[in-house]
Design a protein around this motif. Structure first.
Motif, PDB file in Angstrom:
ATOM      1  N   UNK A   1       0.840  -1.187   0.000  1.00 40.52           N
ATOM      2  CA  UNK A   1       0.000   0.000   0.000  1.00 40.52           C
ATOM      3  C   UNK A   1       0.880   1.243   0.000  1.00 40.52           C
ATOM      4  N   UNK A   2       0.531   2.206  -0.829  1.00 42.26           N
ATOM      5  CA  UNK A   2       1.260   3.463  -0.880  1.00 42.26           C
ATOM      6  C   UNK A   2       0.325   4.629  -0.570  1.00 42.26           C
ATOM      7  N   UNK A   3       0.867   5.619   0.135  1.00 35.74           N
ATOM      8  CA  UNK A   3       0.093   6.796   0.517  1.00 35.74           C
ATOM      9  C   UNK A   3       0.064   7.770  -0.663  1.00 35.74           C
ATOM     10  N   UNK A   4      -1.108   8.279  -1.039  1.00 38.70           N
ATOM     11  CA  UNK A   4      -1.193   9.226  -2.160  1.00 38.70           C
ATOM     12  C   UNK A   4      -0.346  10.478  -1.905  1.00 38.70           C
ATOM     13  N   UNK A   5       0.138  11.068  -2.993  1.00 34.71           N
ATOM     14  CA  UNK A   5       0.891  12.334  -2.960  1.00 34.71           C
ATOM     15  C   UNK A   5       2.264  12.210  -2.312  1.00 34.71           C
ATOM     16  N   UNK A   6       2.741  10.994  -2.126  1.00 36.60           N
ATOM     17  CA  UNK A   6       4.095  10.773  -1.626  1.00 36.60           C
ATOM     18  C   UNK A   6       4.892  10.052  -2.708  1.00 36.60           C
ATOM     19  N   UNK A   7       6.093  10.541  -2.977  1.00 40.14           N
ATOM     20  CA  UNK A   7       6.943   9.936  -3.995  1.00 40.14           C
ATOM     21  C   UNK A   7       7.724   8.779  -3.392  1.00 40.14           C
ATOM     22  N   UNK A   8       7.657   7.616  -4.027  1.00 38.05           N
ATOM     23  CA  UNK A   8       8.331   6.421  -3.533  1.00 38.05           C
ATOM     24  C   UNK A   8       9.505   6.059  -4.447  1.00 38.05           C
ATOM     25  N   UNK A   9      10.604   5.610  -3.836  1.00 39.61           N
ATOM     26  CA  UNK A   9      11.751   5.086  -4.573  1.00 39.61           C
ATOM     27  C   UNK A   9      12.015   3.690  -4.012  1.00 39.61           C
ATOM     28  N   UNK A  10      11.666   2.669  -4.743  1.00 39.20           N
ATOM     29  CA  UNK A  10      11.827   1.294  -4.269  1.00 39.20           C
ATOM     30  C   UNK A  10      13.196   0.766  -4.709  1.00 39.20           C
ATOM     31  N   UNK A  11      14.127   0.786  -3.775  1.00 36.86           N
ATOM     32  CA  UNK A  11      15.504   0.361  -4.048  1.00 36.86           C
ATOM     33  C   UNK A  11      15.819  -0.832  -3.146  1.00 36.86           C
ATOM     34  N   UNK A  12      16.093  -1.962  -3.740  1.00 36.87           N
ATOM     35  CA  UNK A  12      16.312  -3.194  -2.986  1.00 36.87           C
ATOM     36  C   UNK A  12      17.809  -3.477  -2.867  1.00 36.87           C
ATOM     37  N   UNK A  13      18.366  -3.281  -1.677  1.00 38.79           N
ATOM     38  CA  UNK A  13      19.788  -3.569  -1.480  1.00 38.79           C
ATOM     39  C   UNK A  13      20.091  -5.054  -1.585  1.00 38.79           C
ATOM     40  N   UNK A  14      19.067  -5.877  -1.458  1.00 35.45           N
ATOM     41  CA  UNK A  14      19.245  -7.325  -1.626  1.00 35.45           C
ATOM     42  C   UNK A  14      18.865  -7.734  -3.048  1.00 35.45           C
ATOM     43  N   UNK A  15      19.343  -6.962  -4.000  1.00 35.33           N
ATOM     44  CA  UNK A  15      19.010  -7.210  -5.398  1.00 35.33           C
ATOM     45  C   UNK A  15      19.784  -8.360  -6.012  1.00 35.33           C
ATOM     46  N   UNK A  16      19.788  -8.420  -7.338  1.00 37.66           N
ATOM     47  CA  UNK A  16      20.334  -9.582  -8.048  1.00 37.66           C
ATOM     48  C   UNK A  16      21.828  -9.774  -7.788  1.00 37.66           C
ATOM     49  N   UNK A  17      22.586  -8.698  -7.715  1.00 36.62           N
ATOM     50  CA  UNK A  17      24.024  -8.822  -7.483  1.00 36.62           C
ATOM     51  C   UNK A  17      24.303  -9.399  -6.098  1.00 36.62           C
ATOM     52  N   UNK A  18      23.583  -8.919  -5.102  1.00 39.72           N
ATOM     53  CA  UNK A  18      23.726  -9.432  -3.738  1.00 39.72           C
ATOM     54  C   UNK A  18      23.328 -10.909  -3.680  1.00 39.72           C
ATOM     55  N   UNK A  19      22.232 -11.240  -4.330  1.00 38.03           N
ATOM     56  CA  UNK A  19      21.766 -12.624  -4.327  1.00 38.03           C
ATOM     57  C   UNK A  19      22.775 -13.560  -4.974  1.00 38.03           C
ATOM     58  N   UNK A  20      23.387 -13.109  -6.067  1.00 37.28           N
ATOM     59  CA  UNK A  20      24.409 -13.942  -6.733  1.00 37.28           C
ATOM     60  C   UNK A  20      25.602 -14.169  -5.813  1.00 37.28           C
ATOM     61  N   UNK A  21      25.967 -13.136  -5.043  1.00 33.90           N
ATOM     62  CA  UNK A  21      27.078 -13.275  -4.101  1.00 33.90           C
ATOM     63  C   UNK A  21      26.802 -14.382  -3.091  1.00 33.90           C
ATOM     64  N   UNK A  22      25.580 -14.431  -2.583  1.00 36.08           N
ATOM     65  CA  UNK A  22      25.215 -15.462  -1.607  1.00 36.08           C
ATOM     66  C   UNK A  22      25.138 -16.838  -2.258  1.00 36.08           C
ATOM     67  N   UNK A  23      24.541 -16.908  -3.428  1.00 32.57           N
ATOM     68  CA  UNK A  23      24.379 -18.201  -4.099  1.00 32.57           C
ATOM     69  C   UNK A  23      25.723 -18.833  -4.454  1.00 32.57           C
ATOM     70  N   UNK A  24      26.712 -17.992  -4.774  1.00 32.33           N
ATOM     71  CA  UNK A  24      28.036 -18.529  -5.121  1.00 32.33           C
ATOM     72  C   UNK A  24      28.712 -19.198  -3.922  1.00 32.33           C
ATOM     73  N   UNK A  25      28.242 -18.908  -2.727  1.00 32.20           N
ATOM     74  CA  UNK A  25      28.838 -19.503  -1.526  1.00 32.20           C
ATOM     75  C   UNK A  25      28.190 -20.842  -1.154  1.00 32.20           C
ATOM     76  N   UNK A  26      27.122 -21.202  -1.819  1.00 34.90           N
ATOM     77  CA  UNK A  26      26.466 -22.479  -1.544  1.00 34.90           C
ATOM     78  C   UNK A  26      27.239 -23.655  -2.145  1.00 34.90           C
ATOM     79  N   UNK A  27      27.183 -24.802  -1.482  1.00 32.10           N
ATOM     80  CA  UNK A  27      27.680 -26.036  -2.080  1.00 32.10           C
ATOM     81  C   UNK A  27      26.799 -26.349  -3.297  1.00 32.10           C
TER      82      UNK A  27
END
Length: 207
Positions: free
Chosen positions: A1-27
């Motif tokens: 849910x987003x509040x009207x008249x407020x500007x949102x910037x959805x930035x995910x620090x756990x994005x694809x690059x971060x996820x690849x870093x974790x996946x590379x550490x798996x057996x």
């Protein structure tokens, strides 16, 4: 849910690059198991595989280090937003309000040249502020295969993350330059933060 008249910037620090870093550490066997679980729609169990083998051993400090090393593009987006005077007043957050939010706050306060001991006290204050949500957070962590201490604020977090930045990149300015948050951008951020803070303080009634 987003509040009207407020500007949102959805930035995910756990994005694809971060996820690849974790996946590379798996057996390889664990990676295959994770993929199979995701294919069957059993997302929570899949995350648990990653949590137990990679995230839990690295802890919250390791998690922050991985974000520093892997999420430069996303962090640049955060600071570009903070460099825009039209973004203020601004509110940034994550799920628990202390990990990804804490990392952005740490870098921002370092840009403002706030002493590390002051930043550390501010970070540790988060633990008390989040106490009312601890029970819910512990249930979520258990489902993901993580221990209770992931709901806490490690006392050494600020010092250890700052040390990682200095050892790996020379300084916080060296790191920020590398990800594209150059001196000009940092100056705009400082100006925006200090001007908005001064403006808010001027509104307070005299004692």
């Amino acid at each position: 849910m987003q509040i009207p008249d407020i500007q949102y910037h959805e930035i995910d620090l756990n994005g694809s690059s971060y996820q690849r870093t974790l996946l590379r550490r798996l057996k390889y066997t664990s990676l295959a198991k994770l993929i199979a679980l995701m294919t069957m729609g059993r997302r929570t169990e899949a995350i648990s595989v990653l949590s137990k083998e990679v995230i839990q051993p690295r802890g919250l400090v390791g998690q922050a280090k991985d974000s520093i090393d892997s999420s430069g593009h996303e962090l640049k987006g955060v600071f570009e937003t903070l460099a825009n005077s039209g973004s203020y007043p601004v509110f940034f957050h994550c799920t628990s309000g202390k990990d990804r939010t804490g990392l952005v706050a740490l870098l921002l306060l370092l840009i403002l040249e706030i002493p590390l001991d002051v930043i550390s006290v501010d970070y540790m204050a988060s633990e008390g502020q989040l106490a009312s949500e601890r029970g819910l957070r512990l249930r979520e962590l258990k489902a993901m295969g993580l221990s209770d201490d992931f709901a806490d604020c490690p006392p050494n977090w600020v010092i250890d993350v700052d040390e990682h930045i200095r050892k790996s990149y020379g300084s916080v300015h060296g790191y920020l330059d590398l990800i594209g948050v150059d001196q000009a951008l940092r100056c705009r951020i400082r100006s925006n933060i200090l001007e908005n803070t001064t403006a808010e303080l001027s509104k307070e009634p005299a004692p």
